[in-house]
Design a protein around this motif. Structure first.
Motif, PDB file in Angstrom:
ATOM      1  N   LEU A  18       0.684  -1.120  -0.180  1.00  0.00           N
ATOM      2  CA  LEU A  18      -0.074  -0.058   0.139  1.00  0.00           C
ATOM      3  C   LEU A  18       0.954   1.239   0.108  1.00  0.00           C
ATOM      4  O   LEU A  18       2.080   0.964   0.341  1.00  0.00           O
ATOM      5  CB  LEU A  18      -0.983  -0.078   1.217  1.00  0.00           C
ATOM      6  N   PRO A  19       0.068   2.282  -0.279  1.00  0.00           N
ATOM      7  CA  PRO A  19       0.963   3.544  -0.376  1.00  0.00           C
ATOM      8  C   PRO A  19       1.650   4.259   1.008  1.00  0.00           C
ATOM      9  O   PRO A  19       2.667   4.593   1.023  1.00  0.00           O
ATOM     10  CB  PRO A  19       0.061   4.774  -0.749  1.00  0.00           C
ATOM     11  N   ASN A  20       0.937   3.621   2.049  1.00  0.00           N
ATOM     12  CA  ASN A  20       1.854   3.952   3.398  1.00  0.00           C
ATOM     13  C   ASN A  20       2.952   2.797   3.697  1.00  0.00           C
ATOM     14  O   ASN A  20       3.182   2.968   4.709  1.00  0.00           O
ATOM     15  CB  ASN A  20       0.528   3.954   4.518  1.00  0.00           C
ATOM     16  N   GLY A  21       3.211   1.969   2.747  1.00  0.00           N
ATOM     17  CA  GLY A  21       4.147   0.952   3.097  1.00  0.00           C
ATOM     18  C   GLY A  21       3.617  -0.327   3.602  1.00  0.00           C
ATOM     19  O   GLY A  21       4.614  -1.448   3.696  1.00  0.00           O
ATOM     20  N   HIS A  22       2.362  -0.478   4.027  1.00  0.00           N
ATOM     21  CA  HIS A  22       1.971  -1.790   4.721  1.00  0.00           C
ATOM     22  C   HIS A  22       1.494  -2.797   3.711  1.00  0.00           C
ATOM     23  O   HIS A  22       1.604  -2.441   2.519  1.00  0.00           O
ATOM     24  CB  HIS A  22       0.491  -1.473   5.365  1.00  0.00           C
ATOM     25  N   ILE A  23       1.850  -4.019   4.078  1.00  0.00           N
ATOM     26  CA  ILE A  23       1.593  -5.228   3.265  1.00  0.00           C
ATOM     27  C   ILE A  23       0.294  -5.822   3.451  1.00  0.00           C
ATOM     28  O   ILE A  23      -0.003  -5.982   4.612  1.00  0.00           O
ATOM     29  CB  ILE A  23       2.759  -6.085   3.325  1.00  0.00           C
ATOM     30  N   ARG A  24      -0.400  -6.182   2.273  1.00  0.00           N
ATOM     31  CA  ARG A  24      -1.592  -6.874   2.242  1.00  0.00           C
ATOM     32  C   ARG A  24      -1.612  -7.923   1.333  1.00  0.00           C
ATOM     33  O   ARG A  24      -0.978  -7.909   0.425  1.00  0.00           O
ATOM     34  CB  ARG A  24      -2.888  -5.834   1.966  1.00  0.00           C
ATOM     35  N   CYS A  25      -2.474  -8.914   1.548  1.00  0.00           N
ATOM     36  CA  CYS A  25      -2.794  -9.980   0.645  1.00  0.00           C
ATOM     37  C   CYS A  25      -4.363 -10.111   0.603  1.00  0.00           C
ATOM     38  O   CYS A  25      -4.805 -10.414   1.353  1.00  0.00           O
ATOM     39  CB  CYS A  25      -2.233 -11.256   1.204  1.00  0.00           C
ATOM     40  N   ARG A  26      -4.979 -10.317  -0.716  1.00  0.00           N
ATOM     41  CA  ARG A  26      -6.102 -10.483  -0.848  1.00  0.00           C
ATOM     42  C   ARG A  26      -6.492 -11.892  -0.543  1.00  0.00           C
ATOM     43  O   ARG A  26      -5.714 -12.834  -0.893  1.00  0.00           O
ATOM     44  CB  ARG A  26      -6.685 -10.201  -2.380  1.00  0.00           C
ATOM     45  N   ARG A  27      -7.608 -12.098   0.080  1.00  0.00           N
ATOM     46  CA  ARG A  27      -8.104 -13.358   0.565  1.00  0.00           C
ATOM     47  C   ARG A  27      -8.187 -14.483  -0.683  1.00  0.00           C
ATOM     48  O   ARG A  27      -7.806 -15.467  -0.673  1.00  0.00           O
ATOM     49  CB  ARG A  27      -9.471 -13.204   1.293  1.00  0.00           C
ATOM     50  N   SER A  28      -8.745 -13.811  -1.778  1.00  0.00           N
ATOM     51  CA  SER A  28      -8.739 -14.572  -3.064  1.00  0.00           C
ATOM     52  C   SER A  28      -7.343 -15.183  -3.802  1.00  0.00           C
ATOM     53  O   SER A  28      -7.255 -16.143  -4.053  1.00  0.00           O
ATOM     54  CB  SER A  28      -9.567 -14.117  -4.162  1.00  0.00           C
ATOM     55  N   ASP A  29      -6.475 -14.089  -3.061  1.00  0.00           N
ATOM     56  CA  ASP A  29      -5.008 -14.666  -3.888  1.00  0.00           C
ATOM     57  C   ASP A  29      -4.419 -15.662  -2.935  1.00  0.00           C
ATOM     58  O   ASP A  29      -3.614 -16.622  -3.302  1.00  0.00           O
ATOM     59  CB  ASP A  29      -4.006 -13.506  -3.874  1.00  0.00           C
ATOM     60  N   LEU A  30      -4.601 -15.526  -1.475  1.00  0.00           N
ATOM     61  CA  LEU A  30      -4.356 -16.601  -0.560  1.00  0.00           C
ATOM     62  C   LEU A  30      -4.993 -18.001  -0.854  1.00  0.00           C
ATOM     63  O   LEU A  30      -4.323 -18.990  -0.829  1.00  0.00           O
ATOM     64  CB  LEU A  30      -4.221 -16.082   0.761  1.00  0.00           C
ATOM     65  N   ASP A  31      -6.400 -17.857  -1.078  1.00  0.00           N
ATOM     66  CA  ASP A  31      -6.889 -18.989  -1.520  1.00  0.00           C
ATOM     67  C   ASP A  31      -6.559 -19.698  -2.746  1.00  0.00           C
ATOM     68  O   ASP A  31      -6.298 -20.966  -2.880  1.00  0.00           O
ATOM     69  CB  ASP A  31      -8.421 -18.864  -1.590  1.00  0.00           C
ATOM     70  N   ALA A  32      -6.139 -18.985  -3.828  1.00  0.00           N
ATOM     71  CA  ALA A  32      -5.663 -19.569  -4.916  1.00  0.00           C
ATOM     72  C   ALA A  32      -4.320 -20.316  -4.714  1.00  0.00           C
ATOM     73  O   ALA A  32      -4.037 -21.216  -5.432  1.00  0.00           O
ATOM     74  CB  ALA A  32      -5.471 -18.538  -5.923  1.00  0.00           C
ATOM     75  N   TRP A  33      -3.408 -19.547  -3.721  1.00  0.00           N
ATOM     76  CA  TRP A  33      -2.116 -20.079  -3.459  1.00  0.00           C
ATOM     77  C   TRP A  33      -2.267 -21.474  -2.878  1.00  0.00           C
ATOM     78  O   TRP A  33      -1.749 -22.427  -2.955  1.00  0.00           O
ATOM     79  CB  TRP A  33      -1.525 -18.853  -2.660  1.00  0.00           C
ATOM     80  N   TRP A  34      -3.225 -21.706  -1.746  1.00  0.00           N
ATOM     81  CA  TRP A  34      -3.449 -22.766  -1.266  1.00  0.00           C
ATOM     82  C   TRP A  34      -4.008 -23.777  -2.062  1.00  0.00           C
ATOM     83  O   TRP A  34      -3.431 -24.886  -2.190  1.00  0.00           O
ATOM     84  CB  TRP A  34      -4.761 -22.554  -0.113  1.00  0.00           C
ATOM     85  N   ALA A  35      -4.596 -23.403  -3.053  1.00  0.00           N
ATOM     86  CA  ALA A  35      -5.123 -24.401  -4.230  1.00  0.00           C
ATOM     87  C   ALA A  35      -4.187 -25.045  -4.940  1.00  0.00           C
ATOM     88  O   ALA A  35      -4.229 -26.280  -5.255  1.00  0.00           O
ATOM     89  CB  ALA A  35      -6.225 -23.832  -5.145  1.00  0.00           C
ATOM     90  N   THR A  36      -3.273 -24.266  -5.352  1.00  0.00           N
ATOM     91  CA  THR A  36      -2.107 -24.780  -5.881  1.00  0.00           C
ATOM     92  C   THR A  36      -1.332 -25.595  -5.312  1.00  0.00           C
ATOM     93  O   THR A  36      -0.182 -26.146  -5.818  1.00  0.00           O
ATOM     94  CB  THR A  36      -1.260 -23.538  -6.665  1.00  0.00           C
ATOM     95  N   HIS A  37      -1.095 -25.610  -3.964  1.00  0.00           N
ATOM     96  CA  HIS A  37      -0.282 -26.196  -2.955  1.00  0.00           C
ATOM     97  C   HIS A  37      -0.993 -27.390  -2.251  1.00  0.00           C
ATOM     98  O   HIS A  37      -0.068 -27.811  -1.504  1.00  0.00           O
ATOM     99  CB  HIS A  37       0.348 -25.169  -1.992  1.00  0.00           C
ATOM    100  N   GLU A  38      -2.093 -27.773  -2.665  1.00  0.00           N
ATOM    101  CA  GLU A  38      -2.816 -28.851  -1.870  1.00  0.00           C
ATOM    102  C   GLU A  38      -2.182 -30.088  -2.672  1.00  0.00           C
ATOM    103  O   GLU A  38      -1.882 -30.150  -3.749  1.00  0.00           O
ATOM    104  CB  GLU A  38      -4.117 -28.780  -2.146  1.00  0.00           C
ATOM    105  N   ILE A  39      -2.043 -31.045  -1.534  1.00  0.00           N
ATOM    106  CA  ILE A  39      -1.533 -32.411  -1.752  1.00  0.00           C
ATOM    107  C   ILE A  39      -2.453 -33.168  -1.581  1.00  0.00           C
ATOM    108  O   ILE A  39      -3.212 -33.450  -0.491  1.00  0.00           O
ATOM    109  CB  ILE A  39      -0.366 -32.735  -1.002  1.00  0.00           C
ATOM    110  N   ALA A  40      -2.929 -34.074  -2.651  1.00  0.00           N
ATOM    111  CA  ALA A  40      -3.987 -35.019  -2.469  1.00  0.00           C
ATOM    112  C   ALA A  40      -3.507 -36.023  -1.400  1.00  0.00           C
ATOM    113  O   ALA A  40      -2.358 -36.600  -1.445  1.00  0.00           O
ATOM    114  CB  ALA A  40      -4.280 -35.771  -3.751  1.00  0.00           C
ATOM    115  N   ALA A  41      -4.508 -36.454  -0.417  1.00  0.00           N
ATOM    116  CA  ALA A  41      -4.083 -37.495   0.584  1.00  0.00           C
ATOM    117  C   ALA A  41      -4.411 -38.908  -0.001  1.00  0.00           C
ATOM    118  O   ALA A  41      -4.741 -39.205  -0.904  1.00  0.00           O
ATOM    119  CB  ALA A  41      -5.228 -37.259   1.854  1.00  0.00           C
TER     120      ALA A  41
END
Length: 61
Positions: free
Chosen positions: A38-61
């Motif tokens: 963000l312009p104030n220097g804070h870091i954020r992550c969109r919930r949708s981006d984190l969910d997409a990241w989780w989906a790509t790193h799931e391992i089938a049990a």
């Protein structure tokens, strides 16, 4: 239109159970969820981006 949920970095680290140092190493390798600075220097992550990241790193049990 509703704004997307934005997570603070500590919230992301808690959810993925990772230290800040390990997260930044993973980020340097291009393997971390997408972050937004963000312009104030804070870091954020969109919930949708984190969910997409989780989906790509799931391992089938």
């Amino acid at each position: 239109m509703a704004r997307p949920k934005m997570l603070k970095l500590p919230e992301v680290l808690e959810e993925i159970e990772m230290s800040r140092a390990a997260f930044y190493r993973m980020r340097a390798r291009g393997q971390a969820p997408k972050l937004i600075k963000l312009p104030n220097g804070h870091i954020r992550c969109r919930r949708s981006d984190l969910d997409a990241w989780w989906a790509t790193h799931e391992i089938a049990a």
